[in-house]
Motif scaffolding. Structure first.
Motif, PDB file in Angstrom:
ATOM      1  N   LEU A 177       0.882  -1.161   0.000  1.00 31.53           N
ATOM      2  CA  LEU A 177       0.000   0.000   0.000  1.00 31.53           C
ATOM      3  C   LEU A 177       0.916   1.206   0.000  1.00 31.53           C
ATOM      4  CD1 LEU A 177      -2.974   1.044   0.215  1.00 31.53           C
ATOM      5  CD2 LEU A 177      -2.491   1.428   2.626  1.00 31.53           C
ATOM      6  N   ARG A 186      -3.362   7.147  -2.406  1.00 34.21           N
ATOM      7  CA  ARG A 186      -3.228   5.832  -1.800  1.00 34.21           C
ATOM      8  C   ARG A 186      -3.498   4.768  -2.876  1.00 34.21           C
ATOM      9  NH1 ARG A 186      -7.174   5.596   3.193  1.00 34.21           N
ATOM     10  NH2 ARG A 186      -6.124   7.543   3.676  1.00 34.21           N
ATOM     11  N   LEU A 242      -3.036   0.641  -3.969  1.00 35.43           N
ATOM     12  CA  LEU A 242      -2.752  -0.726  -3.550  1.00 35.43           C
ATOM     13  C   LEU A 242      -2.125  -1.480  -4.718  1.00 35.43           C
ATOM     14  CD1 LEU A 242      -2.940  -3.057  -1.539  1.00 35.43           C
ATOM     15  CD2 LEU A 242      -5.334  -3.338  -2.168  1.00 35.43           C
ATOM     16  N   GLU A 258      -1.721  -3.552 -14.618  1.00 38.91           N
ATOM     17  CA  GLU A 258      -3.049  -2.986 -14.839  1.00 38.91           C
ATOM     18  C   GLU A 258      -3.343  -1.962 -13.748  1.00 38.91           C
ATOM     19  OE1 GLU A 258      -6.029  -5.984 -15.452  1.00 38.91           O
ATOM     20  OE2 GLU A 258      -4.966  -6.786 -17.200  1.00 38.91           O
ATOM     21  N   TYR A 259      -3.676  -0.767 -14.187  1.00 33.79           N
ATOM     22  CA  TYR A 259      -3.966   0.356 -13.298  1.00 33.79           C
ATOM     23  C   TYR A 259      -5.449   0.644 -13.399  1.00 33.79           C
ATOM     24  CZ  TYR A 259      -4.239   5.463 -12.312  1.00 33.79           C
ATOM     25  OH  TYR A 259      -4.572   6.710 -11.855  1.00 33.79           O
ATOM     26  N   GLU A 260      -6.072   0.929 -12.286  1.00 30.93           N
ATOM     27  CA  GLU A 260      -7.482   1.323 -12.348  1.00 30.93           C
ATOM     28  C   GLU A 260      -7.815   2.134 -11.102  1.00 30.93           C
ATOM     29  OE1 GLU A 260      -9.920  -1.667 -14.294  1.00 30.93           O
ATOM     30  OE2 GLU A 260     -11.684  -0.988 -13.210  1.00 30.93           O
ATOM     31  N   LEU A 265     -10.665   3.175  -8.232  1.00 28.86           N
ATOM     32  CA  LEU A 265     -11.977   2.866  -7.667  1.00 28.86           C
ATOM     33  C   LEU A 265     -12.897   4.049  -7.960  1.00 28.86           C
ATOM     34  CD1 LEU A 265     -11.538   1.075  -4.232  1.00 28.86           C
ATOM     35  CD2 LEU A 265     -11.541   0.163  -6.533  1.00 28.86           C
ATOM     36  N   SER A 321     -12.550   6.961  -5.581  1.00 34.94           N
ATOM     37  CA  SER A 321     -11.213   7.407  -5.198  1.00 34.94           C
ATOM     38  C   SER A 321     -11.080   8.908  -5.419  1.00 34.94           C
ATOM     39  CB  SER A 321     -10.163   6.669  -6.014  1.00 34.94           C
ATOM     40  OG  SER A 321     -10.372   6.879  -7.394  1.00 34.94           O
ATOM     41  N   ASP A 326      -1.064  -5.360 -10.250  1.00 32.14           N
ATOM     42  CA  ASP A 326      -2.343  -4.659 -10.193  1.00 32.14           C
ATOM     43  C   ASP A 326      -2.207  -3.439  -9.315  1.00 32.14           C
ATOM     44  OD1 ASP A 326      -4.419  -6.227 -11.670  1.00 32.14           O
ATOM     45  OD2 ASP A 326      -3.564  -7.812 -10.438  1.00 32.14           O
ATOM     46  N   CYS A 327      -2.435  -2.280  -9.900  1.00 33.58           N
ATOM     47  CA  CYS A 327      -2.314  -1.022  -9.161  1.00 33.58           C
ATOM     48  C   CYS A 327      -3.695  -0.386  -9.087  1.00 33.58           C
ATOM     49  CB  CYS A 327      -1.338  -0.087  -9.879  1.00 33.58           C
ATOM     50  SG  CYS A 327       0.306  -0.808 -10.023  1.00 33.58           S
ATOM     51  N   ASP A 328      -4.338  -0.519  -7.955  1.00 32.00           N
ATOM     52  CA  ASP A 328      -5.686   0.010  -7.789  1.00 32.00           C
ATOM     53  C   ASP A 328      -5.650   1.235  -6.901  1.00 32.00           C
ATOM     54  OD1 ASP A 328      -6.189  -3.089  -8.412  1.00 32.00           O
ATOM     55  OD2 ASP A 328      -7.884  -1.876  -9.062  1.00 32.00           O
ATOM     56  N   LEU A 350      -6.986   3.590  -4.468  1.00 33.90           N
ATOM     57  CA  LEU A 350      -8.054   3.637  -3.471  1.00 33.90           C
ATOM     58  C   LEU A 350      -8.461   5.077  -3.201  1.00 33.90           C
ATOM     59  CD1 LEU A 350      -6.773   0.929  -0.935  1.00 33.90           C
ATOM     60  CD2 LEU A 350      -8.050   0.635  -3.052  1.00 33.90           C
ATOM     61  N   GLN A 351      -7.476   5.970  -3.255  1.00 33.70           N
ATOM     62  CA  GLN A 351      -7.775   7.393  -3.080  1.00 33.70           C
ATOM     63  C   GLN A 351      -6.801   8.192  -3.951  1.00 33.70           C
ATOM     64  OE1 GLN A 351      -9.418   9.094   0.609  1.00 33.70           O
ATOM     65  NE2 GLN A 351      -7.414  10.039   0.783  1.00 33.70           N
ATOM     66  N   ALA A 352      -7.334   9.194  -4.635  1.00 36.39           N
ATOM     67  CA  ALA A 352      -6.535   9.956  -5.592  1.00 36.39           C
ATOM     68  C   ALA A 352      -6.397  11.401  -5.148  1.00 36.39           C
ATOM     69  CB  ALA A 352      -7.200   9.912  -6.970  1.00 36.39           C
TER      70      ALA A 352
END
Lengths: 252, 252, 252, 252, 252, 252
Positions: free
Chosen positions: C34, C41, C43, C67-69, C71, C74, C120-122, C124-126
């Protein structure tokens, strides 16, 4: 309208637009033709690859198929790209199937061996008759791709995958008069619109007639088929001339 | 490799391929250019339409965007159509966004009014540098579309939506030597590849450098930017010449 | 703006936000981090699996991809899910490709053997800098996954798939001043925005600079690269500290 | 199996895993909770926005809906992203619908006014019971979002959109014994699996029981409902404690 | 409402609608049933094919799955086709999964061998209870397909893939009274709606209860299960009668 | 083959299969017909709704369109659902467009007012000629929907949206002999296949002829059109009889 009145662009009722077939317009493709029916301009690329789709494997026969698509600004007003919409439209599907089916009418898939030829027909500019131009140009690209494959030894020496030629033209009833090779303004106002695909020896491969306005009778159908038959014969001559010209260049 | 050794196609390290900008290649589009960087050939069509996307409505400002796509047989081996796969690939998205963003750098959206210009950049043949050719050609098509809109009174008389010109070129480290305007064989083997978009007055709009092999240092970065700066200046001259030629024709 | 004026959040121009790298945030993944750059933030999960994509089979080399996405919540206002829209957006594609390409710059695919690591890069907060945080965190997760594979004997004993480290940071021109590691309010108002990916030994892997407002000149480019170089060096130290800390824990 | 034998993780048959509800895990969302049922970890974000879907407009009533999704590496082996596959899977759809329907059971949409609350439930780590954790956490996030809207005056002063609380838990027959709150190993081997959603006052909102192996009889169904009733009551206490804790913090 | 008051269509609270099971409604399918629960009309087709999905290959076991879909005008107002929207809706997915899961409860996949049976349940007309009619009819179609496979020697002579029968019915609380087999007007107004799938020997395969309005208590749940148990027993008799009738025809 | 030899199913060359038109097969639709051409069985539902698609709004004219689709097990071997594949196939698109275009040939859209009729043609069982059966049945359903709208006052009292009737039939060259209304075995082996749509007064709306094997000549085309003309005349009589029967029932 009297038969002798010229059409809005000065043509006679049985006159094609100026047709140009520019071969080898692309460097990579095994066969390629920029075909022009007046302002209609379609780029036809033939891709020859070893192998066939899964459902044909192991039968010793080849496959020929086609994909037709219009560039977004080939038309008078811009259309959205089908790739962006995420789905191929019904008209695009329908014409792609027509082009592929027409070409397969003059292919001996056994002679082709387990090889595939895909014909990509991309409309760079549209002014009516894009599907008939695509078929007429694609056949020349296909002939070149087959010749190229033979030259490279990718198909058997004596094999003749091409059993004949095909050409296509539109005919229609415009202002009550049967005319040949409709451009966009004529096509928009036609009561009846017919696309005819014929072999070089004058037989029918596809006949698709649609009453856009009034239903039509048997006599009109006959007149339209007469026009189409003459038009396809002329296109066949132009296809052969294009193929011969190149042969001369190579020899000359 | 000594700096004076010619490249595989005989060019000097700081030499562009032959560049051609053919304006008005299409009849329908408000601006259109067939741009060629050697064998790379991109058709750029500018479509000017009244109105803006929903999220911009009512602000009095316009919008410029771009869509880039490759014909399936523009490349050496055929690729599947994105429309058939039902989704646009990452590279296509990425380049479309780059072209649009670059053009917006020289657009005053207020002067454009609530109008939209879409630039369609379709790669007819690919031999390296398709995105930089697309940007360079698209700017000329955009300039023509803006001029056309002014001539038709679609934008305010004194409005100057175009605040400058842009051009783009690729540079890279090939066999350890910085070179300008890579073709496909050079691009495939480059250690570092950089695309640079610059304004006509020599400032940067986009700099995108990627180490394909070894990471690169600040000195290499400097050499590449020097090459790109000179290359873009030359492309700017060719763009102006193309626009002037046409003006002369109209006057002559 | 004078160089000494503090930024809106009190930082100096060359100061990173508080960076945190929490390893093993997940129980299942072979490596997971994390990563936090201030309120941003992300993950990062590294999945190590035997085998490679079809187009790589039989070459004895591995593959690393990402793969970036984001939420949907976020961001400050909720965005629709890309899964519901049925298509991945251009920005998502673009950043996914950037992360994967960056990581591959420090991977010896032969040493990896025929194995694949997916990062995998997710988000959670941008709050700005999500792609640079993703790259910085993903490298640590990748290092853990490689160590885990070695411990399990999934890669050859002496193999060193990881040839170095990478970190990434954004820099930009805000209110006319070059600053490091922009948060969202700074990013929104930046004239120029640049993302820089560097190796632990100070060389460039990616340089992506964009003029959001005015085009920028060579001097500004130089200043931004200076800031980025120092910022990436600091991030490299933090990455090593995170990896060492854990080693200590294991030993202690 | 004798009722007193401990479960594989040492729990009693009627014992929940350790449950944690961390409120305000996100900075942007109007309500957000990181809910943990043992190692299962779900991030619940409540987004409150003015307006309703088109089919509800003009009725003066609001809308509450939910979207559930799993991160690709939340599970033991990585799953493909639904966004990349271009379609949302059946299980994802089914659980999203369950969460939304459950929450609407305790919402007075008239009191909500023409506003929408979307609950995003993203599974960061999965170890069984993700849907029940999602419902339990989402209700707390929803309560916070409603409180936030009232504080901001976005809903009428005296309006009480929340008519009660809901919590959810799974129960099942494992090795012939009814147990509460199954983790993944138990869930995989359960003969019968049931998810139960209940109101804070002990009534049923959803009962979904499935025979994974042998069909089950009325007595087993009764035992499972007893366990679920007690489990939901305990979850209700934990939800209230989480909401109270925060209130104390604010006051303290 | 007093228990003895007839329902809006005259039925008693514990009375099924007229149920018809017409076998062999299709000529091609290995098993097919047109099932009618009053005006609800579902066409169930069982397709038996050799082979199993990839993830099951080589285990010697078979697979049974189902797809449920509604024709666009099966309902009172027309719905868009899911094929045209390009995605399958959540409800369709959910019911397809329910039907498949229910049928697998009475299938011994080892006895089936590596064969697949797909049950297509297409709703021709919907008047409530389409999923329970689909399950009830699909089981009969499945029984016929298994018998057909045995007759053709496609499964081992003594193999008994079918371990029992299943039937399904809906129950609900309408105007405060528990009723059996709700039609659409009842379903729309029900406070609680429950779908129950049971084996021929009276055990539960699925219990799915939903509070549409007020949450429900344990006593209501008990009443509804009593009704469902009796209803499924009656449906089991009708299924057997349908299968016997045909056997008689063949013998007679 | 001698003209007098019976066909594989005993029919004469110019004989239709048994045709049945069952009206009001559905309870909800404004018009509905189960049409059978032998074993081919198509359910045609006409949905009449107020309003028109966006691109037609405000012109005071209506719209008629059609959607054709096959159930997965309508054919001898099961096909995947187009909804599951996420895209509509080319053949489905093509036939949907044909049905819609054919029906519009006998619709006066001004008389229809701003209303839309959608014709859903779902093939329940396929044995050749599904598109011609669909057109023939859809026209009857359309007639009923128009009558229903007039009865309900949804269209102007004296308005006659229906300007005539249409029917369709397939003809083809089988074993060298022209035959009417091909079933699947004949269709599979036909050298030429033609679908003809005609008005009740004997004029052509669509003529679509395809050489499946050998190209065909003008004489064959003539023979096929003769057969189709007689076949459509017979279908027209059957359509009128079906409409009259119902009128009698209502009166009787």
């Amino acid at each position: 309208m009297p038969a002798q009145t010229p059409r809005h662009d000065g043509r006679a009722a049985d006159q094609l637009r100026e047709v140009r077939l520019t071969r080898n317009w692309l460097d990579h493709a095994e066969g390629s033709v920029l075909v022009e029916f007046g302002r209609t301009r379609v780029l036809c690329a033939a891709s020859f690859t070893a192998g066939v789709p899964r459902w044909l494997k192991g039968r010793g026969t080849g496959w020929v198929t086609a994909e037709y698509e219009m560039l977004p600004r080939s038309t008078n007003t811009r259309s959205d790209r089908e790739s962006r919409r995420g789905r191929v439209g019904g008209r695009t599907h329908e014409i792609s199937r027509l082009v592929g089916r027409s070409l397969r009418a003059v292919i001996d898939t056994s002679a082709l061996g387990e090889n595939t030829v895909v014909l990509d027909c991309d409309v760079l500019q549209a002014d009516g008759g894009t599907r008939t131009a695509a078929i007429t140009g694609a056949w020349v690209a296909l002939a070149d791709a087959v010749a190229d494959a033979r030259a490279k030894g990718l198909i058997a020496a004596g094999a003749q995958p091409l059993t004949g030629s095909i050409a296509a033209v539109s005919v229609g009833l415009v202002d009550g008069r049967p005319v040949l090779d409709l451009d966009y303004p004529e096509d928009s106002g036609a009561q009846t619109d017919m696309n005819v695909v014929m072999t070089g020896d004058g037989r029918f491969v596809e006949v698709q007639g649609t009453a856009e306005g009034e239903p039509f009778d048997r006599a009109v159908l006959g007149d339209l088929l007469d026009l189409a038959t003459a038009g396809c014969a002329e296109l066949t001559r132009l296809q052969q001339a294009a193929l011969d010209a190149h042969a001369r260049e190579r020899l000359g």
